[in-house]
Design an enzyme around this catalytic site. Structure first.
Site, PDB file in Angstrom:
ATOM      1  N   ARG A  73      -7.627  -7.011  -6.484  1.00  0.00           N
ATOM      2  CA  ARG A  73      -7.413  -7.918  -7.623  1.00  0.00           C
ATOM      3  C   ARG A  73      -7.807  -9.349  -7.276  1.00  0.00           C
ATOM      4  NH1 ARG A  73      -1.228  -6.221  -7.656  1.00  0.00           N
ATOM      5  NH2 ARG A  73      -2.260  -4.380  -6.811  1.00  0.00           N
ATOM      6  N   LYS A  96      -2.408  -0.819   6.458  1.00  0.00           N
ATOM      7  CA  LYS A  96      -2.099   0.511   5.934  1.00  0.00           C
ATOM      8  C   LYS A  96      -1.709   1.442   7.080  1.00  0.00           C
ATOM      9  CE  LYS A  96      -5.277   0.545   1.967  1.00  0.00           C
ATOM     10  NZ  LYS A  96      -4.257   0.662   0.919  1.00  0.00           N
TER      11      LYS A  96
HETATM   12  N1  BES Z   1      -7.562   0.306  -2.371  1.00  0.00           N
HETATM   13  C1  BES Z   1      -6.154   0.350  -2.522  1.00  0.00           C
HETATM   14  C2  BES Z   1      -5.715   1.320  -3.612  1.00  0.00           C
HETATM   15  C3  BES Z   1      -5.898   2.760  -3.311  1.00  0.00           C
HETATM   16  C4  BES Z   1      -4.902   3.465  -2.695  1.00  0.00           C
HETATM   17  C5  BES Z   1      -7.035   3.409  -3.711  1.00  0.00           C
HETATM   18  C6  BES Z   1      -5.061   4.814  -2.461  1.00  0.00           C
HETATM   19  C7  BES Z   1      -7.190   4.741  -3.464  1.00  0.00           C
HETATM   20  C8  BES Z   1      -6.199   5.449  -2.859  1.00  0.00           C
HETATM   21  C9  BES Z   1      -5.631  -1.034  -2.915  1.00  0.00           C
HETATM   22  O1  BES Z   1      -6.324  -2.100  -2.370  1.00  0.00           O
HETATM   23  C10 BES Z   1      -4.226  -1.121  -2.426  1.00  0.00           C
HETATM   24  O2  BES Z   1      -4.054  -1.110  -1.257  1.00  0.00           O
HETATM   25  N2  BES Z   1      -3.278  -1.189  -3.347  1.00  0.00           N
HETATM   26  C11 BES Z   1      -1.917  -1.264  -3.013  1.00  0.00           C
HETATM   27  C12 BES Z   1      -1.352  -2.474  -3.682  1.00  0.00           C
HETATM   28  C13 BES Z   1       0.046  -2.781  -3.249  1.00  0.00           C
HETATM   29  C14 BES Z   1       0.041  -3.371  -1.864  1.00  0.00           C
HETATM   30  C15 BES Z   1       0.654  -3.755  -4.225  1.00  0.00           C
HETATM   31  C16 BES Z   1      -1.234  -0.003  -3.538  1.00  0.00           C
HETATM   32  O3  BES Z   1      -1.496   0.389  -4.648  1.00  0.00           O
HETATM   33  O4  BES Z   1      -0.473   0.585  -2.774  1.00  0.00           O
HETATM   34 MN    MN Z   2      -5.639  -2.576  -0.442  1.00  0.00          MN
END
Ligand code: BES
Ligand code: MN
Ligand code: ZN
Length: 483
Positions: free
Chosen positions: A338, A264
């Site tokens: 997931r 990230k």
């Molecule tokens: N934990 C994150 C989702 C999230 C993002 C929660 C911002 C709270 C605030 C999750 O694990 C994630 O990183 N999701 C990604 C998935 C993508 C890589 C397909 C997302 O939603 O950007």
């Molecule tokens: Mn994530």
């Protein structure tokens, strides 16, 4: 917080402030405080204070009154008052009093009882709204508010309601504490020990270690843990309040989500300690349900791990095998939630549940689509979704259904495996849920995405900035309605 109910006249109860909720139409006519104080309030009504929702006014009380001050709090138009407005007034009034350094407040119930709204709603807002997380501060804060007294006859009904609000609210605060705790302390091991601390007469807790998970074939869950030195802990709670078929609650429990090798951006990454908010909510529900001794059968599952990019981390392109045998191509290691939930849903099948609910900070898309406004809901069972929607209205932890059309299956087809773990950015709120659906099998299942609601970006009437503890009140209500 010390909470009591006392059948004493408003003017005769010694406290730092007497809280007087007012509607816009009330014009300061208060039987319970008598004509002289009523006329004092009438003088300021419509000038300094008009009873609008969120309005607050502190005034000294007459000399012959035991309460030192009056704290007037607006609850809006008489025919628009709701339990939620009163809950918000409770949060506003109590945190205002606390910030002034007051320790001991009492609630006048005259207006609320004329509106047939329970003072428990006000209490709930007050208990939730005065929350502070100061574990890591070394300088002392003001002393917190310590006593709330409801000035009313203590009927059986009110006593039960107050007790239930105390148990559920303290369980929300318990969840908030877990979520706010930084990830260097809130490791999977620590989360497991918190779960163990909930053990009791009807509540047992079992922890699966990495080798146990490996034996069971949890390749999806373990693929996330590979990049971290912290041992993963697959936490299982079992509450037996009846012998009926169980309901399974699964909470996403990534104690820190760096994204893994699909790292990230640095900005905002510190907030990813809240990626275990689903797990914290499930623990909060178990705490509340066991303290209230509800006659229900519940299984809780927290597949806890960190998601880090260590030397043996999962790489984009890797293919793994999940507990049920389905293979998954990992396209993006940041879609880790997931993966852990897939094995949790697969593992849950052994309990032959009548239904499963997962709660997870699953997608950024959820936060973009709904913000703090609603929890996203998708599932394969209309009846269960209706129950959750209703609970959402009662608790004001509202949910909004998003589509789970079969067309979303296309997005997560893989060239090399049964599924891939992301369908790209477009539709990711729905495609992530569709991925989970593949692991729920035939069992009634609902997915709740709390990515937008689990963290409050600013102070709200009874949700201070930081972890919201969302899901505890919602799911406890769902469980109650299922009895
Ligand atoms: N934990 C994150 C989702 C999230 C993002 C929660 C911002 C709270 C605030 C999750 O694990 C994630 O990183 N999701 C990604 C998935 C993508 C890589 C397909 C997302 O939603 O950007
Ligand atoms: Mn994530
Ligand atoms: Zn995550």
């Amino acid at each position: 917080m010390n909470v009591s109910i006392k059948n004493i006249r408003d003017r005769d109860y010694r406290c730092d402030a007497l809280i007087l909720p007012f509607c816009e139409e009330d014009a300061g006519d208060y039987k319970s405080i008598g004509p002289s104080a009523s006329s004092l309030i009438r003088k300021i009504f419509r000038k300094e204070f008009s009873g609008k929702q969120h309005e607050l006014l502190l005034v000294p009380s007459p000399a012959d009154f035991k309460p030192e001050r009056f704290l007037l709090v607006g609850i809006g138009k008489r025919d628009e008052v709701s339990p939620e407005k009163v809950r918000q007034a409770g949060g506003k009034a109590a945190s205002y009093a606390q910030n002034l350094g007051l320790r001991n407040i009492a609630l006048s119930t005259e207006v609320l009882s004329s509106l047939k709204i329970s003072p428990a709603a006000f209490l709930e807002g007050a208990l939730l709204g005065t929350y502070k997380f100061r574990k890591y501060h070394t300088e002392n804060d003001k002393k917190p508010l310590s006593h709330i007294t409801i000035l009313s006859k203590a009927s059986r009904g009110l006593l039960d309601e107050v007790r239930s609000v105390q148990v559920v609210s303290s369980s929300v605060l318990f969840a908030r504490d877990l979520i706010n705790t930084p990830a260097n302390d809130m490791t999977p091991s620590h989360l497991a020990s918190v779960a163990r601390s909930l053990r009791g007469k009807n509540l047992s807790v079992k922890i699966l270690e990495k080798r146990d998970a490996a034996k069971l074939g949890m390749g999806a869950y373990l693929s996330v843990a590979k990049g971290s030195e912290e041992p993963p802990k697959f936490i299982i709670l079992h509450y037996r309040g009846t012998t009926k078929k169980p309901l399974v609650l699964i909470g996403k429990s990534i104690t820190f989500d760096s994204g893994g090798l699909s790292l990230k951006p640095a900005e905002g990454m510190e907030k990813m300690k809240y990626d275990m908010a689903g797990g914290a909510a499930v623990l909060g529900v178990f705490r509340a349900v066991s303290q209230l001794k509800l006659p229900v059968h519940l299984i809780g599952i927290l597949p806890a791990t960190e998601n880090l990019p260590g030397g043996s981390a999962t790489k984009p392109g890797d293919v793994i095998r999940s507990i049920g045998g389905k293979t998954i191509e990992i396209v993006n290691t940041d879609a880790e939630g997931r993966m852990t939930l897939a094995d949790a849903l697969g593992y849950a099948q052994r309990f032959r549940p009548y239904a499963m609910i997962d709660i997870a900070t699953l997608t950024g898309a959820c936060a973009i689509a709904l913000g703090q406004g609603a929890v996203a809901m998708m599932g394969n069972d209309k009846e269960l979704m209706d129950t959750i929607r209703k609970a959402g209205h009662m608790t004001y932890e509202r949910v909004w259904e998003m589509p789970l059309f079969d067309e979303y299956r296309e997005y997560i087809k893989s060239d090399i495996a049964d599924l891939k773990n992301t369908g790209g950015r477009a539709g990711s709120l729905s495609t992530s849920a569709y991925f989970l659906k593949e692991f729920a099998g035939e069992i009634p299942w609902v997915h709740l995405d709390i990515a937008g609601t689990a963290w409050s970006e600013k102070d709200r009437p009874y949700v201070p900035k930081g972890a919201a503890g969302i899901g505890v009140r919602l799911l406890t209500n769902v469980i109650r309605e299922s009895i």
